[in-house]
Design an enzyme around this catalytic site. Structure first.
Site, mmCIF file in Angstrom:
data_model
loop_
_atom_site.group_PDB
_atom_site.id
_atom_site.type_symbol
_atom_site.label_atom_id
_atom_site.label_comp_id
_atom_site.label_asym_id
_atom_site.label_seq_id
_atom_site.Cartn_x
_atom_site.Cartn_y
_atom_site.Cartn_z
ATOM 1 N N GLU A 109 5.018 2.440 10.642
ATOM 2 C CA GLU A 109 5.516 1.255 10.584
ATOM 3 C C GLU A 109 5.175 0.242 9.634
ATOM 4 O O GLU A 109 3.915 0.197 9.698
ATOM 5 C CB GLU A 109 5.753 0.796 11.992
ATOM 6 C CG GLU A 109 6.444 1.705 13.008
ATOM 7 C CD GLU A 109 6.970 0.997 14.340
ATOM 8 O OE1 GLU A 109 7.787 1.395 14.946
ATOM 9 O OE2 GLU A 109 6.093 0.131 14.771
ATOM 10 N N TYR A 120 4.689 3.322 -0.194
ATOM 11 C CA TYR A 120 5.258 4.138 0.685
ATOM 12 C C TYR A 120 6.397 5.015 0.105
ATOM 13 O O TYR A 120 6.488 6.189 0.128
ATOM 14 C CB TYR A 120 5.626 3.504 2.039
ATOM 15 C CG TYR A 120 4.372 2.723 2.806
ATOM 16 C CD1 TYR A 120 3.249 3.528 2.593
ATOM 17 C CD2 TYR A 120 4.152 1.541 3.413
ATOM 18 C CE1 TYR A 120 1.999 3.068 3.587
ATOM 19 C CE2 TYR A 120 3.302 1.182 4.050
ATOM 20 C CZ TYR A 120 2.167 1.833 4.108
ATOM 21 O OH TYR A 120 1.105 1.236 4.662
#
Length: 157
Positions: A109, A120
């Site tokens: 998260e 990411y």
């Protein structure tokens, strides 16, 4: 940048907290405190990896295994060494350890708008969910958390 990766444990809490303090802006409410880190490190199937450049700790990744999925709980890189492959190296080490433990997917998260989103996404993660108003910053403002996933292991290879 020449970086060495090493596994860590509860005895490394000082180095972990030093990087955490430098890497996470308190405005956003994302950093963990020492008690939270020590608590998670005491659990089974949790691992901590440090990135070191010379005698300096420049980053860490804290991860855990949950059945056949792994979760990257925290990734932190010192601001002055970002964009030099440290974060990517830590992610790839987390993936390798997760696969060795039988994971088929790595989750994380991240705050919506966090600069790490580029890292990411460039590392194979894609958005699978959103938690509205998950982070509460020091200014009282709330921000969404994005749930990201990356397939790993034999099931997807």
């Amino acid at each position: 940048m020449n970086v060495t990766l090493r596994e860590g444990d509860e005895g490394d809490i000082g180095a972990l907290m030093d990087v955490m303090e430098n890497a996470f802006d308190p405005l956003f409410g994302e950093a963990w405190n020492a008690g939270q880190c020590l608590g998670i490190l005491s659990l089974p199937d949790v691992w901590l990896t440090f990135a070191e450049a010379g005698d300096r700790t420049v980053g860490f990744a804290l991860s855990r295994l949950l059945v056949d999925e792994a979760e990257l709980l925290l990734l932190a890189v010192e601001p002055d060494v970002r964009c030099h492959g440290v974060g990517r190296a830590l992610i790839e080490r987390a993936v390798a350890i997760a696969v060795s433990k039988g994971a088929h997917r790595l989750l994380l998260e991240v705050r919506d708008g966090n600069q790490a989103l580029d890292l990411y996404q460039g590392s194979g993660f894609s958005e699978i969910g959103r938690r509205r108003d998950y982070y509460r910053g020091s200014d009282g403002t709330t921000r969404d958390a994005l749930t990201l996933a990356r397939p790993i292991g034999d099931r997807f290879g």
